[in-house]
Design a protein around this motif. Structure first.
Motif, PDB file in Angstrom:
ATOM      1  N   PHE A  35       0.703   9.915  10.375  1.00 21.50           N
ATOM      2  CA  PHE A  35      -0.471  10.905  11.037  1.00 21.50           C
ATOM      3  C   PHE A  35      -1.496  10.059  11.690  1.00 21.50           C
ATOM      4  O   PHE A  35      -1.693   8.989  11.126  1.00 21.50           O
ATOM      5  N   LEU A  36      -2.035  11.051  12.812  1.00 21.08           N
ATOM      6  CA  LEU A  36      -3.082  10.212  13.378  1.00 21.08           C
ATOM      7  C   LEU A  36      -4.244  10.019  12.470  1.00 21.08           C
ATOM      8  O   LEU A  36      -4.803  11.071  11.907  1.00 21.08           O
ATOM      9  N   ASP A  37      -5.273   9.159  12.594  1.00 22.21           N
ATOM     10  CA  ASP A  37      -6.581   9.124  11.681  1.00 22.21           C
ATOM     11  C   ASP A  37      -7.474   9.818  12.875  1.00 22.21           C
ATOM     12  O   ASP A  37      -7.695   9.751  13.835  1.00 22.21           O
ATOM     13  N   VAL A  38      -8.330  10.855  12.065  1.00 16.18           N
ATOM     14  CA  VAL A  38      -9.274  11.527  12.530  1.00 16.18           C
ATOM     15  C   VAL A  38     -10.520  10.971  13.041  1.00 16.18           C
ATOM     16  O   VAL A  38     -11.317  11.581  13.928  1.00 16.18           O
ATOM     17  N   GLN A  93      -4.473  -3.168   6.179  1.00 19.55           N
ATOM     18  CA  GLN A  93      -4.348  -2.469   5.103  1.00 19.55           C
ATOM     19  C   GLN A  93      -5.560  -2.969   4.359  1.00 19.55           C
ATOM     20  O   GLN A  93      -5.798  -4.289   4.066  1.00 19.55           O
ATOM     21  N   PHE A  94      -6.251  -2.126   3.603  1.00 23.11           N
ATOM     22  CA  PHE A  94      -7.430  -2.554   2.906  1.00 23.11           C
ATOM     23  C   PHE A  94      -7.396  -2.305   1.074  1.00 23.11           C
ATOM     24  O   PHE A  94      -6.734  -1.013   0.991  1.00 23.11           O
ATOM     25  N   ASN A  95      -7.920  -2.989   0.384  1.00 24.71           N
ATOM     26  CA  ASN A  95      -7.506  -2.859  -0.968  1.00 24.71           C
ATOM     27  C   ASN A  95      -9.052  -3.075  -1.816  1.00 24.71           C
ATOM     28  O   ASN A  95      -9.692  -4.126  -1.870  1.00 24.71           O
ATOM     29  N   ALA A  99     -13.425  -4.279   0.343  1.00 20.36           N
ATOM     30  CA  ALA A  99     -12.555  -4.844   1.492  1.00 20.36           C
ATOM     31  C   ALA A  99     -12.398  -3.768   2.511  1.00 20.36           C
ATOM     32  O   ALA A  99     -11.816  -4.098   3.542  1.00 20.36           O
ATOM     33  N   GLY A 100     -13.218  -2.708   2.326  1.00 19.24           N
ATOM     34  CA  GLY A 100     -13.197  -1.666   3.399  1.00 19.24           C
ATOM     35  C   GLY A 100     -12.384  -0.352   3.191  1.00 19.24           C
ATOM     36  O   GLY A 100     -12.473   0.567   3.841  1.00 19.24           O
ATOM     37  N   GLN A 101     -11.968  -0.252   2.130  1.00 18.74           N
ATOM     38  CA  GLN A 101     -11.101   0.914   1.678  1.00 18.74           C
ATOM     39  C   GLN A 101     -11.839   2.017   1.278  1.00 18.74           C
ATOM     40  O   GLN A 101     -12.867   1.928   0.608  1.00 18.74           O
ATOM     41  N   THR A 102     -11.697   3.262   1.968  1.00 24.46           N
ATOM     42  CA  THR A 102     -12.397   4.137   1.837  1.00 24.46           C
ATOM     43  C   THR A 102     -11.718   5.399   0.972  1.00 24.46           C
ATOM     44  O   THR A 102     -12.056   6.473   0.290  1.00 24.46           O
ATOM     45  N   VAL A 103     -10.230   5.478   1.239  1.00 21.97           N
ATOM     46  CA  VAL A 103      -9.559   6.503   0.607  1.00 21.97           C
ATOM     47  C   VAL A 103      -8.477   5.650  -0.329  1.00 21.97           C
ATOM     48  O   VAL A 103      -7.812   4.866   0.322  1.00 21.97           O
ATOM     49  N   PHE A 104      -8.566   6.162  -1.467  1.00 18.95           N
ATOM     50  CA  PHE A 104      -7.572   5.250  -2.492  1.00 18.95           C
ATOM     51  C   PHE A 104      -6.216   5.933  -2.725  1.00 18.95           C
ATOM     52  O   PHE A 104      -5.861   6.259  -3.924  1.00 18.95           O
ATOM     53  N   LEU A 106      -2.558   4.516  -1.044  1.00 18.99           N
ATOM     54  CA  LEU A 106      -2.145   3.287  -0.310  1.00 18.99           C
ATOM     55  C   LEU A 106      -1.811   3.596   1.093  1.00 18.99           C
ATOM     56  O   LEU A 106      -0.992   4.503   1.362  1.00 18.99           O
ATOM     57  N   HIS A 107      -2.565   3.028   2.128  1.00 21.59           N
ATOM     58  CA  HIS A 107      -2.117   3.465   3.589  1.00 21.59           C
ATOM     59  C   HIS A 107      -1.884   2.179   4.482  1.00 21.59           C
ATOM     60  O   HIS A 107      -2.814   1.393   4.222  1.00 21.59           O
ATOM     61  N   MET A 108      -1.232   2.229   5.449  1.00 21.08           N
ATOM     62  CA  MET A 108      -1.168   1.038   6.338  1.00 21.08           C
ATOM     63  C   MET A 108      -1.832   1.852   7.714  1.00 21.08           C
ATOM     64  O   MET A 108      -1.666   2.743   8.262  1.00 21.08           O
ATOM     65  N   HIS A 109      -2.805   0.974   8.364  1.00 16.53           N
ATOM     66  CA  HIS A 109      -3.390   1.365   9.608  1.00 16.53           C
ATOM     67  C   HIS A 109      -2.499   0.728  10.621  1.00 16.53           C
ATOM     68  O   HIS A 109      -2.020  -0.557  10.726  1.00 16.53           O
ATOM     69  N   ILE A 110      -2.200   1.630  11.885  1.00 19.70           N
ATOM     70  CA  ILE A 110      -1.632   0.884  13.050  1.00 19.70           C
ATOM     71  C   ILE A 110      -2.686   0.930  14.163  1.00 19.70           C
ATOM     72  O   ILE A 110      -3.030   2.209  14.464  1.00 19.70           O
ATOM     73  N   MET A 121     -16.205   1.719  15.166  1.00 16.47           N
ATOM     74  CA  MET A 121     -16.311   1.580  13.704  1.00 16.47           C
ATOM     75  C   MET A 121     -15.439   1.964  12.898  1.00 16.47           C
ATOM     76  O   MET A 121     -14.917   3.304  13.209  1.00 16.47           O
ATOM     77  N   HIS A 122     -15.066   1.602  11.772  1.00 17.41           N
ATOM     78  CA  HIS A 122     -14.339   2.079  10.816  1.00 17.41           C
ATOM     79  C   HIS A 122     -14.782   3.422  10.197  1.00 17.41           C
ATOM     80  O   HIS A 122     -15.936   3.563   9.777  1.00 17.41           O
ATOM     81  N   ALA A 123     -13.926   4.292  10.257  1.00 18.73           N
ATOM     82  CA  ALA A 123     -14.042   5.879   9.683  1.00 18.73           C
ATOM     83  C   ALA A 123     -15.442   6.451  10.213  1.00 18.73           C
ATOM     84  O   ALA A 123     -15.963   7.021   9.158  1.00 18.73           O
TER      85      ALA A 123
HETATM   86  P1  5GP Z   1      -9.464   3.126   4.420  1.00 15.71           P
HETATM   87  O1  5GP Z   1     -11.101   3.027   4.849  1.00 15.71           O
HETATM   88  O2  5GP Z   1      -9.398   3.819   3.177  1.00 15.71           O
HETATM   89  O3  5GP Z   1      -8.793   1.744   4.798  1.00 15.71           O
HETATM   90  O4  5GP Z   1      -8.836   4.054   5.703  1.00 15.71           O
HETATM   91  C1  5GP Z   1      -9.108   5.440   5.402  1.00 15.71           C
HETATM   92  C2  5GP Z   1      -8.903   5.963   6.803  1.00 15.71           C
HETATM   93  O5  5GP Z   1      -8.741   7.397   6.710  1.00 15.71           O
HETATM   94  C3  5GP Z   1     -10.094   5.720   7.806  1.00 15.71           C
HETATM   95  O6  5GP Z   1      -9.690   5.069   8.921  1.00 15.71           O
HETATM   96  C4  5GP Z   1     -10.598   7.178   8.274  1.00 15.71           C
HETATM   97  O7  5GP Z   1     -10.739   7.387   9.415  1.00 15.71           O
HETATM   98  C5  5GP Z   1      -9.470   7.966   7.849  1.00 15.71           C
HETATM   99  N1  5GP Z   1      -9.595   9.492   7.386  1.00 15.71           N
HETATM  100  C6  5GP Z   1     -10.645   9.802   6.437  1.00 15.71           C
HETATM  101  N2  5GP Z   1     -10.361  10.907   6.572  1.00 15.71           N
HETATM  102  C7  5GP Z   1      -9.290  11.468   6.903  1.00 15.71           C
HETATM  103  C8  5GP Z   1      -9.144  12.852   7.147  1.00 15.71           C
HETATM  104  O8  5GP Z   1      -9.304  13.948   6.694  1.00 15.71           O
HETATM  105  N3  5GP Z   1      -7.785  12.782   7.956  1.00 15.71           N
HETATM  106  C9  5GP Z   1      -7.432  11.666   8.596  1.00 15.71           C
HETATM  107  N4  5GP Z   1      -6.308  11.907   9.448  1.00 15.71           N
HETATM  108  N5  5GP Z   1      -7.722  10.339   8.364  1.00 15.71           N
HETATM  109  C10 5GP Z   1      -8.914  10.450   7.791  1.00 15.71           C
END
Ligand code: 5GP
Length: 146
Positions: A35-38, A93-95, A99-104, A106-110, A121-123
């Protein structure tokens, strides 16, 4: 320590996988959701998650589910490159929080990268929902043509 710990089934991506929160879905099968990153760092920033593995990061996930995720990452990277014509693309991908991970979960960013455009800026800044909807429709068409 965010690198180690217990998986929280209430994390945002787990809620999206269960359908409790909405997402701009690009692709789904029995094992993987994309899904798309919001808060995109560039136009087309996509996230790919395992639906089956309750894994916080790359240390936790079993190899079988990781392979399923990576197969979709490769397919969608091709779709994003063909559909959006970026000059580059990051797969990251952040761990752990340091390292920048905000959602725990596992996910890959493209992250498509366009010549002359810096990385957002990240998130940090939420995309316009109308733009995300348009992008979703455009990319789903590309995926359906595969
Ligand atoms: P991380 O920082 O954990 O590697 O990446 C988490 C990603 O999730 C961030 O790029 C952030 O923008 C995205 N994100 C945070 N909350 C939501 C949400 O509610 N929906 C979607 N689609 N992305 C989210």
């Amino acid at each position: 320590m965010s690198l180690h710990g217990t998986y929280d089934p209430q994390n945002i991506f787990a809620q999206i996988i269960r359908g409790e929160l909405p997402c701009y879905k690009l692709y789904e099968d029995d094992d993987v959701l994309a899904f798309l990153d919001v808060f995109p760092q560039s136009s087309g920033h996509t996230l790919v998650v395992s639906k089956k593995a309750a894994a916080r990061n790359i240390l936790d996930i079993d190899a079988d589910n990781l392979c399923k995720v990576m197969r979709v990452v490769q397919q969608l990277t091709r779709v994003l490159v063909e559909g959006l014509q970026p000059e580059g693309v990051q797969v990251v991908q952040f761990n752990g929080a340091p390292a920048g991970q905000t959602v725990f979960h596992l996910h890959m960013h493209i992250v498509p990268r366009y010549a002359g455009q810096g990385l957002g800026m990240h998130a940090s800044s939420k995309a316009d929902p109308a733009e995300l909807e348009q992008l979703q429709a455009r990319l789903v068409k590309c995926i359906n043509r595969l």
